[in-house]
Design a protein around this motif. Sequence first.
Motif, PDB file in Angstrom:
ATOM      1  N   ALA A   1       5.727 -81.244 -56.770  1.00  0.00           N
ATOM      2  CA  ALA A   1       4.876 -81.847 -57.810  1.00  0.00           C
ATOM      3  C   ALA A   1       3.458 -81.289 -57.712  1.00  0.00           C
ATOM      4  O   ALA A   1       2.818 -81.002 -58.733  1.00  0.00           O
ATOM      5  CB  ALA A   1       4.861 -83.365 -57.675  1.00  0.00           C
ATOM      6  N   ARG A   2       2.952 -81.125 -56.482  1.00  0.00           N
ATOM      7  CA  ARG A   2       1.607 -80.547 -56.307  1.00  0.00           C
ATOM      8  C   ARG A   2       1.565 -79.112 -56.827  1.00  0.00           C
ATOM      9  O   ARG A   2       0.636 -78.725 -57.539  1.00  0.00           O
ATOM     10  CB  ARG A   2       1.229 -80.552 -54.826  1.00  0.00           C
ATOM     11  N   ILE A   3       2.570 -78.328 -56.438  1.00  0.00           N
ATOM     12  CA  ILE A   3       2.604 -76.927 -56.882  1.00  0.00           C
ATOM     13  C   ILE A   3       2.706 -76.864 -58.405  1.00  0.00           C
ATOM     14  O   ILE A   3       1.990 -76.107 -59.065  1.00  0.00           O
ATOM     15  CB  ILE A   3       3.794 -76.166 -56.234  1.00  0.00           C
ATOM     16  N   GLY A   4       3.583 -77.714 -58.963  1.00  0.00           N
ATOM     17  CA  GLY A   4       3.759 -77.730 -60.419  1.00  0.00           C
ATOM     18  C   GLY A   4       2.485 -78.129 -61.134  1.00  0.00           C
ATOM     19  O   GLY A   4       2.084 -77.488 -62.110  1.00  0.00           O
ATOM     20  N   CYS A   5       1.846 -79.171 -60.637  1.00  0.00           N
ATOM     21  CA  CYS A   5       0.613 -79.661 -61.266  1.00  0.00           C
ATOM     22  C   CYS A   5      -0.463 -78.578 -61.230  1.00  0.00           C
ATOM     23  O   CYS A   5      -1.128 -78.300 -62.240  1.00  0.00           O
ATOM     24  CB  CYS A   5       0.141 -80.916 -60.552  1.00  0.00           C
TER      25      CYS A   5
ATOM     26  N   PRO B   1     -15.191 -91.371 -49.881  1.00  0.00           N
ATOM     27  CA  PRO B   1     -16.422 -90.967 -49.186  1.00  0.00           C
ATOM     28  C   PRO B   1     -16.482 -89.445 -49.068  1.00  0.00           C
ATOM     29  O   PRO B   1     -15.473 -88.799 -48.779  1.00  0.00           O
ATOM     30  CB  PRO B   1     -16.276 -91.606 -47.800  1.00  0.00           C
ATOM     31  N   PHE B   2     -17.685 -88.901 -49.319  1.00  0.00           N
ATOM     32  CA  PHE B   2     -17.794 -87.443 -49.331  1.00  0.00           C
ATOM     33  C   PHE B   2     -17.626 -86.887 -47.915  1.00  0.00           C
ATOM     34  O   PHE B   2     -18.277 -87.318 -46.971  1.00  0.00           O
ATOM     35  CB  PHE B   2     -19.155 -87.021 -49.894  1.00  0.00           C
ATOM     36  N   SER B   3     -16.718 -85.939 -47.770  1.00  0.00           N
ATOM     37  CA  SER B   3     -16.495 -85.269 -46.495  1.00  0.00           C
ATOM     38  C   SER B   3     -15.836 -83.927 -46.801  1.00  0.00           C
ATOM     39  O   SER B   3     -15.492 -83.645 -47.959  1.00  0.00           O
ATOM     40  CB  SER B   3     -15.565 -86.114 -45.610  1.00  0.00           C
ATOM     41  N   VAL B   4     -15.643 -83.129 -45.746  1.00  0.00           N
ATOM     42  CA  VAL B   4     -15.012 -81.820 -45.961  1.00  0.00           C
ATOM     43  C   VAL B   4     -13.602 -82.006 -46.514  1.00  0.00           C
ATOM     44  O   VAL B   4     -13.164 -81.275 -47.405  1.00  0.00           O
ATOM     45  CB  VAL B   4     -14.984 -81.021 -44.635  1.00  0.00           C
ATOM     46  N   ARG B   5     -12.908 -83.003 -45.999  1.00  0.00           N
ATOM     47  CA  ARG B   5     -11.538 -83.243 -46.447  1.00  0.00           C
ATOM     48  C   ARG B   5     -11.494 -83.675 -47.922  1.00  0.00           C
ATOM     49  O   ARG B   5     -10.519 -83.426 -48.618  1.00  0.00           O
ATOM     50  CB  ARG B   5     -10.876 -84.322 -45.582  1.00  0.00           C
ATOM     51  N   ALA B   6     -12.585 -84.350 -48.338  1.00  0.00           N
ATOM     52  CA  ALA B   6     -12.596 -84.885 -49.704  1.00  0.00           C
ATOM     53  C   ALA B   6     -13.259 -83.930 -50.699  1.00  0.00           C
ATOM     54  O   ALA B   6     -13.471 -84.299 -51.861  1.00  0.00           O
ATOM     55  CB  ALA B   6     -13.304 -86.225 -49.725  1.00  0.00           C
TER      56      ALA B   6
ATOM     57  N   LEU C   1     -13.969 -75.819 -61.539  1.00  0.00           N
ATOM     58  CA  LEU C   1     -14.055 -76.872 -60.507  1.00  0.00           C
ATOM     59  C   LEU C   1     -12.723 -77.609 -60.372  1.00  0.00           C
ATOM     60  O   LEU C   1     -12.281 -77.918 -59.256  1.00  0.00           O
ATOM     61  CB  LEU C   1     -15.161 -77.867 -60.868  1.00  0.00           C
ATOM     62  N   ILE C   2     -12.087 -77.880 -61.517  1.00  0.00           N
ATOM     63  CA  ILE C   2     -10.787 -78.578 -61.481  1.00  0.00           C
ATOM     64  C   ILE C   2      -9.771 -77.737 -60.713  1.00  0.00           C
ATOM     65  O   ILE C   2      -9.076 -78.240 -59.813  1.00  0.00           O
ATOM     66  CB  ILE C   2     -10.291 -78.867 -62.918  1.00  0.00           C
ATOM     67  N   ALA C   3      -9.687 -76.450 -61.061  1.00  0.00           N
ATOM     68  CA  ALA C   3      -8.688 -75.583 -60.417  1.00  0.00           C
ATOM     69  C   ALA C   3      -8.971 -75.460 -58.916  1.00  0.00           C
ATOM     70  O   ALA C   3      -8.060 -75.611 -58.085  1.00  0.00           O
ATOM     71  CB  ALA C   3      -8.696 -74.205 -61.083  1.00  0.00           C
TER      72      ALA C   3
ATOM     73  N   ALA D   1      -7.406 -79.828 -52.587  1.00  0.00           N
ATOM     74  CA  ALA D   1      -6.803 -81.147 -52.321  1.00  0.00           C
ATOM     75  C   ALA D   1      -5.293 -81.058 -52.105  1.00  0.00           C
ATOM     76  O   ALA D   1      -4.738 -81.772 -51.282  1.00  0.00           O
ATOM     77  CB  ALA D   1      -7.110 -82.092 -53.488  1.00  0.00           C
ATOM     78  N   PHE D   2      -4.623 -80.168 -52.850  1.00  0.00           N
ATOM     79  CA  PHE D   2      -3.154 -80.110 -52.781  1.00  0.00           C
ATOM     80  C   PHE D   2      -2.640 -79.244 -51.635  1.00  0.00           C
ATOM     81  O   PHE D   2      -1.567 -79.498 -51.098  1.00  0.00           O
ATOM     82  CB  PHE D   2      -2.572 -79.563 -54.091  1.00  0.00           C
ATOM     83  N   PHE D   3      -3.388 -78.199 -51.289  1.00  0.00           N
ATOM     84  CA  PHE D   3      -2.835 -77.237 -50.325  1.00  0.00           C
ATOM     85  C   PHE D   3      -3.680 -77.082 -49.052  1.00  0.00           C
ATOM     86  O   PHE D   3      -3.155 -77.086 -47.954  1.00  0.00           O
ATOM     87  CB  PHE D   3      -2.646 -75.869 -50.997  1.00  0.00           C
ATOM     88  N   ILE D   4      -5.003 -76.938 -49.207  1.00  0.00           N
ATOM     89  CA  ILE D   4      -5.848 -76.708 -48.029  1.00  0.00           C
ATOM     90  C   ILE D   4      -5.945 -77.975 -47.184  1.00  0.00           C
ATOM     91  O   ILE D   4      -5.774 -77.943 -45.964  1.00  0.00           O
ATOM     92  CB  ILE D   4      -7.268 -76.231 -48.442  1.00  0.00           C
ATOM     93  N   LYS D   5      -6.203 -79.103 -47.864  1.00  0.00           N
ATOM     94  CA  LYS D   5      -6.387 -80.362 -47.131  1.00  0.00           C
ATOM     95  C   LYS D   5      -5.128 -80.741 -46.332  1.00  0.00           C
ATOM     96  O   LYS D   5      -5.241 -81.037 -45.125  1.00  0.00           O
ATOM     97  CB  LYS D   5      -6.764 -81.474 -48.123  1.00  0.00           C
ATOM     98  N   PRO D   6      -3.929 -80.724 -46.928  1.00  0.00           N
ATOM     99  CA  PRO D   6      -2.731 -81.039 -46.116  1.00  0.00           C
ATOM    100  C   PRO D   6      -2.532 -80.056 -44.969  1.00  0.00           C
ATOM    101  O   PRO D   6      -2.081 -80.436 -43.889  1.00  0.00           O
ATOM    102  CB  PRO D   6      -1.577 -80.939 -47.119  1.00  0.00           C
TER     103      PRO D   6
END
Lengths: 350, 487
Positions: A261-265, B78-83, B464-466, B472-477
Amino acid sequence: MNTLAVLAQAPLWRQELQSVYEALGGSVWPLVLFGVSAAMGLARVVSNRLKRSTLCVFAASILFLAGVFVLRWIVSGRAWYLPPVMNQYEAMLASALLGCIVAMVLELRWRNGVALLASSLYAVMILLACRLVDGSLADHPGILDSPLMAMHVAIIIIGHAVAGMTLLLSYPYLFAVIWRSPGWPAKASVIAFQVAVIPGLIGWPALAFANPELRDVCATFAGATYLIAVAGMGALAFVTVSPRTDSAMLAGMDRANIILARIGCFAITLGTILGAAWGDVAWGRWWGWDPKETWALITIVLLLIALHVRPIAGERRGLITAVFCLLAAGAMLVNWIVVNYLLAGLHSYA
Amino acid sequence: MPMRFLLTLPLRALASVWPSVAVGAILVAYLAFASLAPQKTASLLGADPAALMRHPIALACGAWLLAAVIVSTIARVPFSVRAVGAWAAHAGFVVLAAGAAVNVLAGQRGQAVSYRTDHGWSEIDEFQLANSAALHVVAVSGAQDLAAMELPLDINPITAGGVQLGETQTAGGVAVEVVDFVPRAQIVQQWRDDSPLPMPAAVVGIDDGESSMRNVMCGWGKPAVTWEFGDVVVMFHGSADSEMAGRMLTRHPPEEICRGRDMLVLLSGQDVPLSLVILRADGQAELVPMSPGRAVTVKLAARTLNIAVDRLFTHAALHTAAVPSQDDLGVPAINVRVTWGDWRGAAALPFDPLGQFEQQAWLCGQQRALAMRFARRVVKLPHRLRIEKAEYLPSSDGKTAKDYRCDVLVDGAPAVIGLNRPLRAGDWQFTQGHWLDEADDPRMIMFEVSSRRGLTAIWTGLGLIAAGMFWAFFIKPMLAGKREGEQ
């Protein structure tokens, strides 16, 4: 048939390559390879064996399909920055290939077989539908002759392929959760829904052959029906045969689902942004509420809802993620079928 | 305590996920209906189908989600590197919305048209504004003192109630009142012989055995009017004199009119009885007397025609009225009332979205004729653009267009506009639009014109969105996984 016109001016070596492409691309080999890969993937998920051999067959299937894809790219005589993603047939072929490449990356990282199984089934369905869609090598309109457009389409296709894979994961997941709930109405409802799909398995191809003008539309509807049917059959096998229908298995599917879902989004968002950039160059506007744009936005919103609700959904997070992923996959199918063929717009194939 | 709770309730609702999920679901449902069935959605909501995405439901949902993005980010993340990803993506939505708002409010969009004439392509220094409506009034025939004028009505889409009914607008001595707006109208026409100005016209019928057509030929102040019936040119001259008839028989008409084709000239005037002059392509000429209602058979090189003048008008006037259409073929139209000195008239004007086919209504006042068009607003461009050369490049199979290329001069400087090659001049962008009629021999070229004021903010927001999503989706995890591994 525009293929002849395109090839009439092609050099001899490309005409010779055309025969190789037709022999490989027109053969049933890609379908057979992915079919074997899907069967082995199912056995691998259920039994937790055949890890290496399944991966090898899957890799061979991808290489074969990639070869067909690259051959089509060369034979079409298009610029290097214009991959074959210019019509429904090419977009479907590319979605199978790119989806499987993404799945291969995930498989190498997770090694649980879930993404491999989902993408193999997705590829089988897409390749079946491809056999009904017009695959001739027509010359593309000049407006599509843009690297921005090629990137936009390729990335959107990755997003759609991944959304299709989430459908193949979310559906069995929901199936299993409902099946495991107490009482017979839940079980009856999932079986009834699955049985309701059966007329479409025969009806759409029959309509496609009876009415050549509706062939592309019916083929795509048939592909979607097969997708649901196969997901359902997989689900039935999953809940009845598999000894591993346990919480750990469901958790693995859920984890795969959320990452897809993350990749798709991300892919659909990035693809839509690139589409906006191309739209500004080609049409003089970055956004126009064209049906395709609107449905891409709907898919993004649904996936964002799935991702935002998940952290606060508690024990039902898998269920909620699966529901929104299914809805997003439905929006993706509307984009591929209804928008491409039935609605008028800049992206219409009708 | 209850008061404080009530005061903070909106903020709490905005910071919560579930209300925003509900609003998001409403927005998704709305977008789906509006996209798949715009006409039904519009009739259900009583809205303009073209403005569904600006409907209060869509705007309210969008505003809620935007506010929720701002409030929930500040309150819950809260603002942080992770966020960083969440902050960047959420900030991107706000910047994007701001840019889009600026673009809608301060930007302009429309079409600019250039026509090919004997002297080359006409210069472009204005364009027709999209989503606008204006009544254009042009005085003709003896109107040297009255320049072309425009009476702007409203810049809103006409179907959203933008036309101001009942308001009289005056320019150059002409007062025009829009009395009625019909969203789906059928234009009812009737010709009468009651114009205050002498205005010759003829109802001409032609039959070649395979097809027959009838046309009312009126010059509206011009001495002659032409009508092309296949490869035959028919001309009506309603104020001819006896000298002209003789001249017609001895001198062939200019080549730009007949272009090697047969020509049938209908003559009528105070001292000239209705007659037909047959001018053959080979240079032969023949005069045939006619009378209203009686057909004349004309044998030409390629075919034989029957031509008849069913009725002659000396003071022709076209009376029109827009009435609600009973089918879906109706067009938006207005009924106008015109006062010009002591003279009063009325006409129906269908909306002409392209403003290029001279879909005009004509009224004859006491001293001059008046042409009116209900079209879009015309806006001056800060640049002057002239097409030097227009080139159509077909694909190898000849079925699709590879390029529509125009070599142009922008304020005297050479430039090119082609497919995927827009021309940018200051804030303005010109892109290829339509070519009419034949692509390899166009008579008219239309460019899409737009000034995009908020575009930088839009691209910044989308970037900014991209970037935020990627983090958030790849680097943070990945970072979280690495940290877990280390622990």
